[in-house]
Design an enzyme around this catalytic site. Sequence first.
Site, PDB file in Angstrom:
ATOM      1  N   GLN A   8       3.038  13.652   1.254  1.00 30.76           N
ATOM      2  CA  GLN A   8       3.291  12.588   2.444  1.00 30.76           C
ATOM      3  C   GLN A   8       1.953  11.842   2.589  1.00 30.76           C
ATOM      4  O   GLN A   8       1.575  11.021   3.277  1.00 30.76           O
ATOM      5  CB  GLN A   8       3.757  13.444   3.438  1.00 30.76           C
ATOM      6  CG  GLN A   8       4.067  12.618   4.705  1.00 30.76           C
ATOM      7  CD  GLN A   8       4.690  13.234   5.895  1.00 30.76           C
ATOM      8  OE1 GLN A   8       6.031  13.463   5.596  1.00 30.76           O
ATOM      9  NE2 GLN A   8       4.444  13.705   6.724  1.00 30.76           N
ATOM     10  N   GLU A  24     -20.949  -9.089   4.267  1.00 33.94           N
ATOM     11  CA  GLU A  24     -21.149  -7.857   4.466  1.00 33.94           C
ATOM     12  C   GLU A  24     -19.895  -6.718   4.642  1.00 33.94           C
ATOM     13  O   GLU A  24     -19.990  -5.751   4.147  1.00 33.94           O
ATOM     14  CB  GLU A  24     -22.349  -7.569   5.701  1.00 33.94           C
ATOM     15  CG  GLU A  24     -23.531  -8.144   5.254  1.00 33.94           C
ATOM     16  CD  GLU A  24     -24.587  -8.523   6.742  1.00 33.94           C
ATOM     17  OE1 GLU A  24     -25.700  -8.677   6.473  1.00 33.94           O
ATOM     18  OE2 GLU A  24     -24.219  -8.641   7.782  1.00 33.94           O
ATOM     19  N   HIS A  32     -33.050  -6.823 -13.065  1.00 28.37           N
ATOM     20  CA  HIS A  32     -34.009  -5.934 -12.055  1.00 28.37           C
ATOM     21  C   HIS A  32     -34.292  -6.744 -10.675  1.00 28.37           C
ATOM     22  O   HIS A  32     -35.293  -6.598  -9.970  1.00 28.37           O
ATOM     23  CB  HIS A  32     -35.248  -5.583 -12.808  1.00 28.37           C
ATOM     24  CG  HIS A  32     -35.019  -4.886 -14.156  1.00 28.37           C
ATOM     25  ND1 HIS A  32     -34.628  -3.729 -14.450  1.00 28.37           N
ATOM     26  CD2 HIS A  32     -34.903  -5.504 -15.258  1.00 28.37           C
ATOM     27  CE1 HIS A  32     -34.451  -3.596 -15.785  1.00 28.37           C
ATOM     28  NE2 HIS A  32     -34.623  -4.623 -16.000  1.00 28.37           N
ATOM     29  N   TYR A  40       8.160  18.336  -5.725  1.00 32.65           N
ATOM     30  CA  TYR A  40       7.408  18.038  -4.530  1.00 32.65           C
ATOM     31  C   TYR A  40       6.693  18.798  -3.662  1.00 32.65           C
ATOM     32  O   TYR A  40       7.167  19.983  -3.467  1.00 32.65           O
ATOM     33  CB  TYR A  40       8.773  17.125  -3.713  1.00 32.65           C
ATOM     34  CG  TYR A  40       8.213  16.715  -2.379  1.00 32.65           C
ATOM     35  CD1 TYR A  40       7.771  15.291  -2.405  1.00 32.65           C
ATOM     36  CD2 TYR A  40       8.254  17.354  -1.050  1.00 32.65           C
ATOM     37  CE1 TYR A  40       7.229  14.705  -1.151  1.00 32.65           C
ATOM     38  CE2 TYR A  40       7.956  16.751  -0.167  1.00 32.65           C
ATOM     39  CZ  TYR A  40       7.303  15.516  -0.144  1.00 32.65           C
ATOM     40  OH  TYR A  40       6.989  14.879   0.870  1.00 32.65           O
ATOM     41  N   LYS A  57       0.435   7.652   1.679  1.00 33.71           N
ATOM     42  CA  LYS A  57       0.777   6.442   1.910  1.00 33.71           C
ATOM     43  C   LYS A  57      -0.422   5.769   2.797  1.00 33.71           C
ATOM     44  O   LYS A  57      -0.728   4.593   2.627  1.00 33.71           O
ATOM     45  CB  LYS A  57       2.065   6.380   2.850  1.00 33.71           C
ATOM     46  CG  LYS A  57       3.346   6.526   2.026  1.00 33.71           C
ATOM     47  CD  LYS A  57       4.448   6.634   2.711  1.00 33.71           C
ATOM     48  CE  LYS A  57       5.557   7.793   2.083  1.00 33.71           C
ATOM     49  NZ  LYS A  57       4.934   9.164   2.032  1.00 33.71           N
ATOM     50  N   LYS A  91     -30.581 -16.904  14.224  1.00 32.15           N
ATOM     51  CA  LYS A  91     -29.785 -16.133  13.114  1.00 32.15           C
ATOM     52  C   LYS A  91     -28.572 -16.731  12.865  1.00 32.15           C
ATOM     53  O   LYS A  91     -27.859 -17.152  13.710  1.00 32.15           O
ATOM     54  CB  LYS A  91     -29.613 -14.527  13.477  1.00 32.15           C
ATOM     55  CG  LYS A  91     -30.888 -14.155  13.554  1.00 32.15           C
ATOM     56  CD  LYS A  91     -31.357 -13.275  12.335  1.00 32.15           C
ATOM     57  CE  LYS A  91     -30.511 -11.979  12.091  1.00 32.15           C
ATOM     58  NZ  LYS A  91     -30.945 -10.773  11.697  1.00 32.15           N
ATOM     59  N   SER A 124     -26.790 -14.196  16.323  1.00 31.74           N
ATOM     60  CA  SER A 124     -27.088 -12.742  16.894  1.00 31.74           C
ATOM     61  C   SER A 124     -26.891 -12.634  18.463  1.00 31.74           C
ATOM     62  O   SER A 124     -27.221 -13.975  19.021  1.00 31.74           O
ATOM     63  CB  SER A 124     -28.529 -12.287  16.347  1.00 31.74           C
ATOM     64  OG  SER A 124     -29.238 -11.555  17.397  1.00 31.74           O
ATOM     65  N   SER A 179       5.966  11.518   9.771  1.00 32.73           N
ATOM     66  CA  SER A 179       5.239  10.407   9.120  1.00 32.73           C
ATOM     67  C   SER A 179       5.583   9.033   9.477  1.00 32.73           C
ATOM     68  O   SER A 179       5.119   8.238   8.921  1.00 32.73           O
ATOM     69  CB  SER A 179       5.145  10.649   7.508  1.00 32.73           C
ATOM     70  OG  SER A 179       6.833  10.740   7.105  1.00 32.73           O
TER      71      SER A 179
HETATM   72  N1  ARG Z   1       8.124  11.929   4.985  1.00 32.64           N
HETATM   73  C1  ARG Z   1       8.337  12.560   3.309  1.00 32.64           C
HETATM   74  C2  ARG Z   1       7.106  11.904   2.543  1.00 32.64           C
HETATM   75  O1  ARG Z   1       6.715  10.965   2.746  1.00 32.64           O
HETATM   76  C3  ARG Z   1       9.517  12.204   2.769  1.00 32.64           C
HETATM   77  C4  ARG Z   1       9.739  13.337   1.818  1.00 32.64           C
HETATM   78  C5  ARG Z   1      10.420  14.506   2.644  1.00 32.64           C
HETATM   79  N2  ARG Z   1      10.761  15.505   1.611  1.00 32.64           N
HETATM   80  C6  ARG Z   1      10.806  16.670   1.880  1.00 32.64           C
HETATM   81  N3  ARG Z   1      11.339  17.762   1.142  1.00 32.64           N
HETATM   82  N4  ARG Z   1      10.279  17.396   3.019  1.00 32.64           N
HETATM   83  O2  ARG Z   1       6.705  12.510   1.682  1.00 32.64           O
END
Ligand code: ARG
Length: 456
Positions: A322, A290, A156, A317, A325, A283, A277, A22
């Site tokens: 992951q 937009e 409307h 978890y 993000k 234009k 344009s 990641s």
């Molecule tokens: N790169 C992982 C994430 O963003 C970090 C956590 C990893 N934890 C694990 N148990 N593999 O979630």
Amino acid sequence: MALWGGRFSQESSALFKLFNDSLPVDYRLIEQDIVGSIAWASAITQVGVLTTEECTQLHAALNELLAETSENPELIIASGAEDIHSFVEQSLIAKVGDLGKKLHTGRSRNDQVATDLKLWCKKEGQEQLELLAKLRTALIKLAEREIDAVMPGYTHLQRAQPVLFGHWCLAYVEMFERDISRLEDALKRADTCPLGTGALAGTAYPMDRVKLAQSLGFAAPTLNSLDTVSDRDHVVEICSDASISMMHLSRMAEDLIFFNSGEAGFIELDDEVTSGSSLMPQKKNPDALELIRGKTGRVYGSLIGILTTMKALPLAYNKDMQEDKEGLFDVMDSWAICLEMAALVLNGLQVNRERTLVAAQQGYANSTELADYLVAKGMPFREAHHVVGEAVVVAIAKQTPLEDLPLEELQSFSAIIEADVYECLTIESCLAKREALGGTSLPQVKSALAGKKANN
Ligand code: ARG
């Protein structure tokens, strides 16, 4: 080298590494990961895992790494580490040798990543609040500059009743104020510190998590380790708040695109935020607006993405998380640039007052006034509505506004109509009557504006 090699006798496949790593996304958490690690080093020192000297050494090395990476951010990706946590640990070991290997005592990447991400949300959230405030100020300035320009208000997309341009601006101020309050509220809930909850069951070291939370600037520690490492509500909430705000930005963009159209011609956009344009020399396209409207789609997409990723995850978890993000980062980037761009568009916008006034006078926008006039003379509103409807049909056939129909003609619809009717059909009278709180009369809009300026 991965952080977890011991149990494995074979290397990861190249495809797995590409799929699993990641770092290309979470490198953006470098500062938070280092700040969190500094706090963690202190926390494990307090429970006797490190000596004060070792802690000082780790702090120095972490600070050095922060300085190096902010100068040369490309070092991070070039490392080929699995994720930002591995990068920081690896780099630390390269600097201080075996001591670096002690830092992860009692910590898991699960509470670590949760902490990093919350720290990031808090910081970026504050920046987003500032951009929202700047856009609000741009709208207030425009409202002040164009407060009494008269334009048609629509329902409307049909001309309905005249409104002041300042009133239109302040409508969006209301929306962006709600966005500010929503984001502030989400940031309050994000303000709890995950560090010290370990992988899922809590850390085995008796540290003071309240103190640890304080040292990282959080209001309090989180309370349940299982919840802590699997909670991404803050990501969902921020994406949701961003989606609502993008919806507002997109509606404002849509209004302005229409106002800028050749058909309406109500406003002129600055050259700075328009493009030409390649084929048609005449234009001047509202590209900035937009794109604001267009980027709304990807922000909604990220909201649905994170909601869907989270929906069936068992505690605690899971690696699915992951995926939180990329969407969040894109949401914050897109939202930020749209807020900035919208402010720039508003700052350079000119209202074509003659066009807006003429348009406000057309389209029988004073029909309600005629009905109200009849009501004032004793006719029930429903009947008045009908009578005016008949008058509008005749006026349309004659291609004339209501106020240009001669008195005898108006009287053919209702005998109670007298010469004073013309006064109430003027645009000034339409506007002046909207004097209850929240209406578009000039005194109301002025007082609304004064209220906004006082809170600026
Ligand atoms: N790169 C992982 C994430 O963003 C970090 C956590 C990893 N934890 C694990 N148990 N593999 O979630």
